[in-house]
Design an enzyme around this catalytic site. Structure first.
Site, PDB file in Angstrom:
ATOM      1  CE  LYS A 159      26.308  21.548  37.875  1.00  0.00           C
ATOM      2  NZ  LYS A 159      27.034  22.227  38.695  1.00  0.00           N
ATOM      3  CB  CYS A 164      27.694  26.291  35.481  1.00  0.00           C
ATOM      4  SG  CYS A 164      28.964  24.997  36.056  1.00  0.00           S
TER       5      CYS A 164
HETATM    6  N1  NAD Z   1      34.173  25.122  36.523  1.00  0.00           N
HETATM    7  C1  NAD Z   1      32.303  25.073  37.421  1.00  0.00           C
HETATM    8  O1  NAD Z   1      32.881  26.359  38.343  1.00  0.00           O
HETATM    9  C2  NAD Z   1      31.899  23.929  37.983  1.00  0.00           C
HETATM   10  C3  NAD Z   1      31.031  23.703  38.708  1.00  0.00           C
HETATM   11  C4  NAD Z   1      30.266  22.704  38.916  1.00  0.00           C
HETATM   12  C5  NAD Z   1      30.418  21.838  37.145  1.00  0.00           C
HETATM   13  N2  NAD Z   1      31.404  21.953  36.682  1.00  0.00           N
HETATM   14  C6  NAD Z   1      31.664  21.139  35.966  1.00  0.00           C
HETATM   15  O2  NAD Z   1      32.866  20.129  36.220  1.00  0.00           O
HETATM   16  C7  NAD Z   1      33.503  19.865  34.922  1.00  0.00           C
HETATM   17  C8  NAD Z   1      35.422  20.280  34.960  1.00  0.00           C
HETATM   18  O3  NAD Z   1      34.601  21.647  34.152  1.00  0.00           O
HETATM   19  P1  NAD Z   1      36.106  22.812  34.874  1.00  0.00           P
HETATM   20  O4  NAD Z   1      35.250  23.675  34.526  1.00  0.00           O
HETATM   21  O5  NAD Z   1      36.790  21.969  35.610  1.00  0.00           O
HETATM   22  O6  NAD Z   1      37.208  22.115  33.643  1.00  0.00           O
HETATM   23  P2  NAD Z   1      38.626  22.789  33.214  1.00  0.00           P
HETATM   24  O7  NAD Z   1      38.289  23.375  31.346  1.00  0.00           O
HETATM   25  O8  NAD Z   1      38.509  24.268  34.114  1.00  0.00           O
HETATM   26  O9  NAD Z   1      39.264  21.473  33.316  1.00  0.00           O
HETATM   27  C9  NAD Z   1      39.078  20.571  32.852  1.00  0.00           C
HETATM   28  C10 NAD Z   1      40.342  19.919  32.280  1.00  0.00           C
HETATM   29  O10 NAD Z   1      40.878  17.884  31.633  1.00  0.00           O
HETATM   30  C11 NAD Z   1      41.397  18.347  30.919  1.00  0.00           C
HETATM   31  N3  NAD Z   1      41.367  17.152  30.240  1.00  0.00           N
HETATM   32  C12 NAD Z   1      40.520  17.171  29.071  1.00  0.00           C
HETATM   33  N4  NAD Z   1      40.116  15.979  28.374  1.00  0.00           N
HETATM   34  C13 NAD Z   1      40.551  14.955  28.948  1.00  0.00           C
HETATM   35  C14 NAD Z   1      41.570  14.349  29.145  1.00  0.00           C
HETATM   36  N5  NAD Z   1      40.318  12.456  28.417  1.00  0.00           N
HETATM   37  N6  NAD Z   1      42.233  13.342  30.278  1.00  0.00           N
HETATM   38  C15 NAD Z   1      42.608  14.525  31.412  1.00  0.00           C
HETATM   39  N7  NAD Z   1      42.569  15.631  31.446  1.00  0.00           N
HETATM   40  C16 NAD Z   1      41.201  15.981  30.054  1.00  0.00           C
HETATM   41  C17 NAD Z   1      41.845  19.413  30.349  1.00  0.00           C
HETATM   42  O11 NAD Z   1      42.648  19.569  29.917  1.00  0.00           O
HETATM   43  C18 NAD Z   1      41.560  20.662  31.870  1.00  0.00           C
HETATM   44  O12 NAD Z   1      42.406  21.292  32.181  1.00  0.00           O
HETATM   45  C19 NAD Z   1      32.449  20.643  33.865  1.00  0.00           C
HETATM   46  O13 NAD Z   1      31.956  18.715  33.011  1.00  0.00           O
HETATM   47  C20 NAD Z   1      31.557  21.690  33.972  1.00  0.00           C
HETATM   48  O14 NAD Z   1      30.519  21.627  33.596  1.00  0.00           O
HETATM   49  C21 NAD Z   1      31.702  22.700  36.288  1.00  0.00           C
END
Ligand code: NAD
Length: 427
Positions: free
Chosen positions: A204, A258
């Protein structure tokens, strides 16, 4: 179908909850943000993503999707919480650790635990597994099936890519990988490859590092082309006619959660032997300064210039401003010794999500000396360029996304890869 508990309802967790619920699973989504939970329980969504609203509305209405601030017992737990970097660019995995601790009271023998968050190499073994083993679970003997299944969707197409993309499933044990693969087989139409958690973590990170390095090459080409008076876009177009060459496009820098973050997760673990990855990060991080230097050049003869900034998100047609180079550029302009008067416009961004005042397009462009296009939203691509001439004092546009048509009428458009004709605007 199994009961699934998804921890973190953001850009990844919410669509994931939606597609599993749509496939008939009983999904309980958990978020620490009460507004997110309240919005979801009303059948609404708090993020912009094509096709997501209808899926969530139906899933909530059918009872297949509920949300709360605490987890519930389930057969499968999917962790999709943030993994940002600290100011020193080391990974902050505390959200993943907290989410793992939070599910401890709800897990039972035989449950599957999947970390979807992007994580530094060895996080499954060094950070997540110890929390579970200290709680008494024997992972080597599959009391619980722990794995890392990184997500590789692109915002704007998440709902189709969640189903169609090929997936990598990295298990703590072989059996854990198989269990997780079976979970995804219910919704994923693409191939699913099973491997170890460490290989999945690295794969990844290397996907996004590959992209970061290639964007850095295009950005360096844009800078070199400015010095040598070459049109980088012509160069890229012609070089890419070679069957094995694919030079990317230059831009104002790399943002989002990312590509701008993931290479640091590898660099942190191998600082002495990753000069190329570090150079790519530096080049991409230098692009906001390069853009500001071009605005300085354009406005050399103007005191207190007005700049219209079009687009604040890290890419086009999304509402996400995380790590966005556009925000960086606005602050560099407002803190610049030239005292720029900056007016920002972005039809995708809500005022409460940015530390800058937003204006409507007419207000932003009115009497501006320069317009700076920083996101390739359809609204800008489809705009008649005469709009610039209608409102601006001098209709000069710096197009850092190369998304506008060529200069036309009084409107002068400078794409970032072709700055050879860029001259200071007359005072
Ligand atoms: N956004 C993308 O396009 C993408 C693509 C691939 C991978 N990722 C990865 O996926 C992961 C999540 O990314 P995202 O974009 O969805 O993040 P985001 O910030 O949009 O969402 C994360 C959510 O998790 C919640 N949160 C934080 N701590 C928590 C806990 N202990 N319990 C419950 N909820 C909690 C936050 O309030 C938030 O709503 C990251 O590691 C990111 O790098 C994201």
């Amino acid at each position: 179908m199994d009961n699934i508990c998804v921890i973190g309802l953001g850009y990844i967790g919410l669509p994931t909850s939606g597609i599993f619920a749509q496939a008939g699973a009983n999904v309980h989504g958990v978020d620490i943000n009460e507004d997110v939970v309240d919005t979801l329980n009303k059948g609404n969504i708090h993020i912009e993503e094509p096709g997501l609203a209808d899926v969530i509305k139906d899933a909530v209405a059918s009872g297949h999707l509920t949300a709360g601030t605490t987890p519930k017992e389930a057969d499968v737990f999917i962790i999709a919480v943030p993994t940002p970097v600290y100011d020193d660019q080391t990974a902050n995995v505390t959200y993943v650790e907290k989410a793992t601790k939070n599910i401890l009271p709800y897990i039972k023998k035989g449950d599957t635990i999947i970390v979807e968050s992007t994580i530094p190499p060895r996080t499954i073994y060094d950070n997540v597994a110890p929390i579970l083993t200290e709680a008494g679970w024997d992972l080597d003997n599959n009391d619980l099936y722990l794995s890392h299944c990184p997500e590789r969707v692109i915002p704007g197409k998440i709902m189709t890519e969640l189903k169609e993309n090929t997936r990598i499933v990295g298990g703590y044990t072989e059996e854990a990988a198989e269990k997780a693969a079976n979970v995804y087989r219910r919704v994923v139409e693409g191939d699913i490859f099973e491997t170890t958690a460490l290989t999945a973590e690295m794969s990844k990170l290397m996907e996004n590092t590959y992209r970061d390095v290639n964007i850095a090459l295009a950005n360096e080409l844009a800078k070199v082309s400015e010095k040598l008076n070459v049109n980088a876009h012509d160069v890229i177009h012609l070089a890419n006619m070679h069957p094995r060459v694919n030079i990317h496009q230059p831009g104002p820098g790399v943002g989002g959660h990312c590509i701008a973050v993931d290479p640091y997760f590898i660099i942190e673990k191998a600082k002495d032997i990753s000069p190329l990855m570090q150079a790519a990060r530096e080049i991409n991080n230098s692009m906001p300064d390069f853009v500001v230097s071009q605005v300085d050049k354009l406005t050399k003869n103007i005191s207190n210039p007005k700049v219209a900034v079009l687009g604040l998100t890290y890419k086009g047609n999304v509402d996400d401003v995380r790590e966005s180079p556009a925000i960086d550029i606005v602050f560099k302009l407002t803190n610049n010794k030239k005292h720029y008067d900056v007016y920002c416009h972005d039809p995708h961004v809500k005022q409460q999500h940015v530390p800058l005042r937003l204006h409507d397009m007419e207000e932003a462009l009115k009497q501006a000396d320069v317009a700076l296009v920083l996101a390739d939203h359809n609204e800008y691509k489809e705009m008649d360029p005469s709009v610039f001439a209608d409102h601006m004092k001098t209709p000069v546009v710096l197009d850092t996304r190369n998304c506008l048509p060529a200069s036309t009428g009084k409107t002068l458009i400078h794409p970032i890869g072709n700055l050879s004709g860029l001259e200071p605007i007359d005072a």
